[in-house]
Motif scaffolding. Structure first.
Motif, PDB file in Angstrom:
ATOM      1  N   LEU A 136       0.832  -1.201   0.000  1.00  0.00           N
ATOM      2  CA  LEU A 136       0.000   0.000   0.000  1.00  0.00           C
ATOM      3  C   LEU A 136       0.869   1.256   0.000  1.00  0.00           C
ATOM      4  CD1 LEU A 136      -3.133   0.492   0.253  1.00  0.00           C
ATOM      5  CD2 LEU A 136      -2.750   0.766   2.705  1.00  0.00           C
ATOM      6  N   LYS A 137       1.917   1.239   0.804  1.00  0.00           N
ATOM      7  CA  LYS A 137       2.767   2.412   0.942  1.00  0.00           C
ATOM      8  C   LYS A 137       3.714   2.595  -0.249  1.00  0.00           C
ATOM      9  CE  LYS A 137       1.238   4.359   4.524  1.00  0.00           C
ATOM     10  NZ  LYS A 137       0.830   5.788   4.480  1.00  0.00           N
ATOM     11  N   TRP A 138       4.080   1.499  -0.933  1.00  0.00           N
ATOM     12  CA  TRP A 138       4.936   1.641  -2.109  1.00  0.00           C
ATOM     13  C   TRP A 138       4.239   2.454  -3.198  1.00  0.00           C
ATOM     14  CZ3 TRP A 138       9.773   1.779  -2.851  1.00  0.00           C
ATOM     15  CH2 TRP A 138      10.653   0.971  -2.136  1.00  0.00           C
ATOM     16  N   ASP A 139       2.908   2.377  -3.258  1.00  0.00           N
ATOM     17  CA  ASP A 139       2.172   3.197  -4.228  1.00  0.00           C
ATOM     18  C   ASP A 139       2.440   4.681  -4.003  1.00  0.00           C
ATOM     19  OD1 ASP A 139       1.092   0.934  -5.372  1.00  0.00           O
ATOM     20  OD2 ASP A 139      -0.836   1.088  -4.330  1.00  0.00           O
ATOM     21  N   GLU A 140       2.498   5.095  -2.721  1.00  0.00           N
ATOM     22  CA  GLU A 140       2.763   6.493  -2.400  1.00  0.00           C
ATOM     23  C   GLU A 140       4.199   6.875  -2.768  1.00  0.00           C
ATOM     24  OE1 GLU A 140       1.646   7.390   1.666  1.00  0.00           O
ATOM     25  OE2 GLU A 140       0.024   5.918   1.569  1.00  0.00           O
ATOM     26  N   VAL A 141       5.138   5.974  -2.472  1.00  0.00           N
ATOM     27  CA  VAL A 141       6.531   6.236  -2.814  1.00  0.00           C
ATOM     28  C   VAL A 141       6.699   6.428  -4.315  1.00  0.00           C
ATOM     29  CG1 VAL A 141       8.858   5.248  -2.846  1.00  0.00           C
ATOM     30  CG2 VAL A 141       7.441   5.019  -0.799  1.00  0.00           C
ATOM     31  N   MET A 142       6.111   5.533  -5.092  1.00  0.00           N
ATOM     32  CA  MET A 142       6.285   5.592  -6.542  1.00  0.00           C
ATOM     33  C   MET A 142       5.611   6.824  -7.133  1.00  0.00           C
ATOM     34  SD  MET A 142       8.310   3.231  -6.960  1.00  0.00           S
ATOM     35  CE  MET A 142       8.455   3.506  -8.733  1.00  0.00           C
ATOM     36  N   ARG A 143       4.449   7.193  -6.615  1.00  0.00           N
ATOM     37  CA  ARG A 143       3.804   8.403  -7.139  1.00  0.00           C
ATOM     38  C   ARG A 143       4.659   9.629  -6.843  1.00  0.00           C
ATOM     39  NH1 ARG A 143      -2.195  11.061  -5.842  1.00  0.00           N
ATOM     40  NH2 ARG A 143      -1.849  12.872  -7.200  1.00  0.00           N
ATOM     41  N   TRP A 144       5.200   9.708  -5.621  1.00  0.00           N
ATOM     42  CA  TRP A 144       6.035  10.846  -5.254  1.00  0.00           C
ATOM     43  C   TRP A 144       7.308  10.874  -6.082  1.00  0.00           C
ATOM     44  CZ3 TRP A 144       6.890  15.427  -3.781  1.00  0.00           C
ATOM     45  CH2 TRP A 144       8.145  15.842  -3.345  1.00  0.00           C
ATOM     46  N   GLU A 145       7.958   9.747  -6.227  1.00  0.00           N
ATOM     47  CA  GLU A 145       9.259   9.719  -6.887  1.00  0.00           C
ATOM     48  C   GLU A 145       9.163   9.899  -8.403  1.00  0.00           C
ATOM     49  OE1 GLU A 145      11.332   6.189  -5.721  1.00  0.00           O
ATOM     50  OE2 GLU A 145      11.746   6.937  -3.692  1.00  0.00           O
ATOM     51  N   THR A 146       7.997   9.629  -8.992  1.00  0.00           N
ATOM     52  CA  THR A 146       7.868   9.724 -10.454  1.00  0.00           C
ATOM     53  C   THR A 146       7.101  10.958 -10.920  1.00  0.00           C
ATOM     54  OG1 THR A 146       5.868   8.342 -10.416  1.00  0.00           O
ATOM     55  CG2 THR A 146       7.984   7.214 -10.718  1.00  0.00           C
ATOM     56  N   THR A 147       6.703  11.829  -9.972  1.00  0.00           N
ATOM     57  CA  THR A 147       5.943  13.028 -10.337  1.00  0.00           C
ATOM     58  C   THR A 147       6.837  14.267 -10.248  1.00  0.00           C
ATOM     59  OG1 THR A 147       3.897  12.065  -9.476  1.00  0.00           O
ATOM     60  CG2 THR A 147       3.928  14.446  -9.812  1.00  0.00           C
ATOM     61  N   PRO A 148       7.021  15.003 -11.345  1.00  0.00           N
ATOM     62  CA  PRO A 148       7.777  16.270 -11.265  1.00  0.00           C
ATOM     63  C   PRO A 148       7.112  17.221 -10.275  1.00  0.00           C
ATOM     64  CG  PRO A 148       7.357  15.644 -13.553  1.00  0.00           C
ATOM     65  CD  PRO A 148       6.516  14.738 -12.707  1.00  0.00           C
ATOM     66  N   SER A 149       7.938  18.020  -9.577  1.00  0.00           N
ATOM     67  CA  SER A 149       7.401  18.953  -8.595  1.00  0.00           C
ATOM     68  C   SER A 149       7.804  20.377  -8.953  1.00  0.00           C
ATOM     69  CB  SER A 149       7.916  18.603  -7.192  1.00  0.00           C
ATOM     70  OG  SER A 149       9.291  18.891  -7.079  1.00  0.00           O
ATOM     71  N   PRO A 150       7.079  21.371  -8.444  1.00  0.00           N
ATOM     72  CA  PRO A 150       7.426  22.770  -8.743  1.00  0.00           C
ATOM     73  C   PRO A 150       8.861  23.123  -8.361  1.00  0.00           C
ATOM     74  CG  PRO A 150       5.234  22.654  -7.799  1.00  0.00           C
ATOM     75  CD  PRO A 150       5.806  21.272  -7.696  1.00  0.00           C
ATOM     76  N   VAL A 151       9.376  22.542  -7.287  1.00  0.00           N
ATOM     77  CA  VAL A 151      10.740  22.879  -6.882  1.00  0.00           C
ATOM     78  C   VAL A 151      11.753  22.393  -7.918  1.00  0.00           C
ATOM     79  CG1 VAL A 151      11.187  20.800  -5.494  1.00  0.00           C
ATOM     80  CG2 VAL A 151      12.307  22.953  -4.902  1.00  0.00           C
ATOM     81  N   GLU A 152      11.441  21.317  -8.609  1.00  0.00           N
ATOM     82  CA  GLU A 152      12.346  20.848  -9.661  1.00  0.00           C
ATOM     83  C   GLU A 152      12.370  21.811 -10.847  1.00  0.00           C
ATOM     84  OE1 GLU A 152      12.497  16.063  -9.394  1.00  0.00           O
ATOM     85  OE2 GLU A 152      10.508  16.899  -9.743  1.00  0.00           O
ATOM     86  N   PHE A 153      11.230  22.385 -11.170  1.00  0.00           N
ATOM     87  CA  PHE A 153      11.208  23.408 -12.231  1.00  0.00           C
ATOM     88  C   PHE A 153      12.061  24.606 -11.822  1.00  0.00           C
ATOM     89  CE2 PHE A 153       7.820  20.875 -13.815  1.00  0.00           C
ATOM     90  CZ  PHE A 153       7.705  21.179 -15.167  1.00  0.00           C
ATOM     91  N   ASP A 154      11.955  24.986 -10.538  1.00  0.00           N
ATOM     92  CA  ASP A 154      12.736  26.121 -10.054  1.00  0.00           C
ATOM     93  C   ASP A 154      14.231  25.830 -10.110  1.00  0.00           C
ATOM     94  OD1 ASP A 154      12.926  28.744  -8.714  1.00  0.00           O
ATOM     95  OD2 ASP A 154      13.636  27.577  -7.009  1.00  0.00           O
ATOM     96  N   MET A 155      14.629  24.599  -9.812  1.00  0.00           N
ATOM     97  CA  MET A 155      16.042  24.260  -9.772  1.00  0.00           C
ATOM     98  C   MET A 155      16.618  23.941 -11.143  1.00  0.00           C
ATOM     99  SD  MET A 155      16.577  22.010  -6.253  1.00  0.00           S
ATOM    100  CE  MET A 155      15.531  20.647  -6.734  1.00  0.00           C
ATOM    101  N   TYR A 156      15.828  23.347 -12.042  1.00  0.00           N
ATOM    102  CA  TYR A 156      16.409  22.753 -13.236  1.00  0.00           C
ATOM    103  C   TYR A 156      15.920  23.291 -14.580  1.00  0.00           C
ATOM    104  CZ  TYR A 156      17.379  19.172  -9.663  1.00  0.00           C
ATOM    105  OH  TYR A 156      17.787  18.517  -8.538  1.00  0.00           O
ATOM    106  N   TYR A 157      14.806  24.029 -14.613  1.00  0.00           N
ATOM    107  CA  TYR A 157      14.186  24.308 -15.918  1.00  0.00           C
ATOM    108  C   TYR A 157      15.119  25.044 -16.871  1.00  0.00           C
ATOM    109  CZ  TYR A 157      10.740  25.424 -19.426  1.00  0.00           C
ATOM    110  OH  TYR A 157      10.063  25.502 -20.616  1.00  0.00           O
ATOM    111  N   SER A 158      15.906  25.969 -16.359  1.00  0.00           N
ATOM    112  CA  SER A 158      16.718  26.816 -17.243  1.00  0.00           C
ATOM    113  C   SER A 158      18.153  26.308 -17.441  1.00  0.00           C
ATOM    114  CB  SER A 158      16.771  28.249 -16.693  1.00  0.00           C
ATOM    115  OG  SER A 158      15.506  28.851 -16.724  1.00  0.00           O
ATOM    116  N   TRP A 159      18.458  25.137 -17.007  1.00  0.00           N
ATOM    117  CA  TRP A 159      19.799  24.592 -17.218  1.00  0.00           C
ATOM    118  C   TRP A 159      20.051  24.408 -18.707  1.00  0.00           C
ATOM    119  CZ3 TRP A 159      21.858  20.471 -13.301  1.00  0.00           C
ATOM    120  CH2 TRP A 159      21.952  21.060 -12.006  1.00  0.00           C
TER     121      TRP A 159
END
Length: 469
Positions: free
Chosen positions: A446-469
């Protein structure tokens, strides 16, 4: 009069119209089934009510869905929020084919935990006292869809609102970041809301002693005092229900997410425990901070198994955003007297009866039945194996130099890590069939579903850190 007779008399005397059967799913959410009170009879109260267990994630398949909700007639509450008179009855879940408590039912696990404790002969009672923190906001918006991911929080107390224009003016009194612990009103804007929460819980029969603002802006805590393990887990479900409902009545929204705001302290559920035999407190002795060997071994067991315990005590991906250095989070697995930087603290108390240990890493997203039962099993394993926790650490652990820090174990850094540890370290949980391998496997899945959704979903902070590289 039998317990069922007392319930039927209560229904008649207070003109109860609904009997609300409450049970807890594996993730810790209260679920319910409402019965017309006039249709409830003595046999149902004693034998239970059939329901469909296949609708609960992590439980039965559709081809084996029939299950029984078995009322605990000593765990009842009048619901103060129902428009018509309603009696809440807390239930265990029973497997109809065997008549046994269902192995995947969290409350049944906690019930078996208390029975196993008595069977060991070590103690006959475990007392649990949780300190659950939460946030309240005025407005919460979020979306996670095909091409959008965001969240936005707002509350009158948030420091970022100091320059905001409000109709009628900005009255300016609000906590700064990490500044909410605990100025009086008007900086503390929720005194009356918390007071009503506590008053409501007292009205429902819960033992409460205080309320206060917490360190972060918009963060709060209510004082629920101790009780027996299953009893306290029931009360924690009531606590969450009351917090959500009273906040909503005031036009606010409450959350037990450990870390909704990155730049301020997160919410925990510090959990106090003590073992007793009759009237004798077993954690009082002549050792460090007035502890007995039994208490020290209990601590040793929890520290040994803490990284697998994290899967139950810190069961969300968000939990590990709280368990980071710099925000008073108990990351380091050490014990100390009165030192709040340790993950296990021995609070000051007058007399042997006040002697207890406080585990500071759990958070209130935990399923209380599973979390308290798992901590109990880890502590018992420590007692049975005589696992001394080593020397106490009375210095401020947040200020330790790197050379000393390297030798201090830590809690897990992610839900993935906690689930991996639980997969490998579970034998202590299955003693006495308190937990079963089937239950643990289902929980991990049950909990692995949450891990996989979190780990495979882009987040706004990633856009802030990486979008303009």
């Amino acid at each position: 009069m039998s317990d069922s007779g007392k319930i039927l008399k209560l229904i008649k005397d207070q003109e109860i119209e609904w009997v609300d059967l409450r049970f807890t799913d594996p993730k810790g959410k209260w679920q319910h089934l409402s019965m017309v009170a006039s249709a409830v009879d003595d046999d149902q109260l004693n034998d239970g009510f059939m329901f469909d267990g296949s609708s609960i994630h992590g439980w039965k398949a559709i081809n084996e869905s029939d299950m029984i909700l078995k009322p605990d007639l000593t765990a009842t509450y009048i619901d103060p929020f129902s428009a018509t008179p309603m009696l809440i009855v807390v239930c265990n879940v029973v497997e109809p084919s065997t008549g046994e408590l269902y192995s995947r039912d969290p409350r049944s696990s906690a019930t078996r935990d208390e029975a196993y404790l008595k069977a060991t002969g070590i103690a006959d009672t475990v007392y649990v006292g949780p300190e659950a923190e939460f946030f309240m906001f005025d407005d919460v918006r979020f979306e996670d869809s095909y091409a959008t991911s965001f969240f936005k929080l707002d509350d009158i107390e948030l420091p970022g609102n100091s320059g905001r224009e409000y109709e009628g003016g900005n009255l300016a009194h609000r906590p700064r970041a990490k500044g909410g612990y605990f100025p009086v009103a008007p900086i503390d804007s929720a005194v009356d809301i918390r007071a009503e929460m506590v008053s409501t819980m007292l009205e429902m029969g819960l033992p409460c002693d205080k309320h206060h603002h917490e360190v972060a802006a918009a963060q709060h805590e209510l004082g629920l005092t101790y009780g027996k393990l299953v009893e306290t887990a029931d009360r924690m479900q009531v606590y969450k229900y009351v917090v959500h409902m009273v906040a909503q009545a005031y036009g606010k929204t409450a959350t037990f997410m450990p870390k909704p705001i990155a730049q301020d302290n997160g919410s925990g559920m510090h959990t106090h425990m003590s073992l007793w035999n009759g009237d004798t407190p077993l954690f009082a002795g002549n050792g460090y901070a007035g502890l007995s060997d039994t208490a020290l071994y209990f601590i040793g067991g929890v520290i040994k198994h803490a990284r697998s315990l994290n899967a139950f005590t810190n069961p969300t991906t968000n939990s590990y955003k709280r368990l980071v250095p710099g925000f008073e989070a108990p990351v380091l697995l050490a014990y100390s007297s009165r030192n709040r930087s340790a993950s296990c603290r021995i609070p000051y108390g007058t007399g042997d009866k006040a002697k207890r240990v406080e585990f500071r890493f759990p958070d209130a997203m935990a399923n209380p039945y599973l979390a308290y039962a798992a901590i109990m099993m880890a502590g018992l394993d420590g007692i049975q194996s005589r696992l001394h926790p080593g020397e106490a650490m009375d210095k401020n652990l947040y200020d330790l130099p790197p050379a000393e820090l390297v030798n201090v174990p830590t809690v897990c850094g992610s839900l993935r890590e906690a689930l991996t540890n639980l997969t490998q370290d579970r034998a202590y949980l299955t003693k006495g069939d308190v937990f079963t391998d089937d239950q643990i496997d289902a929980y991990i899945e049950l909990k692995w579903d949450e891990v996989m959704r979190w780990e495979t979903t882009p987040s706004p902070v990633e856009f802030d850190m990486y979008y303009s590289w």
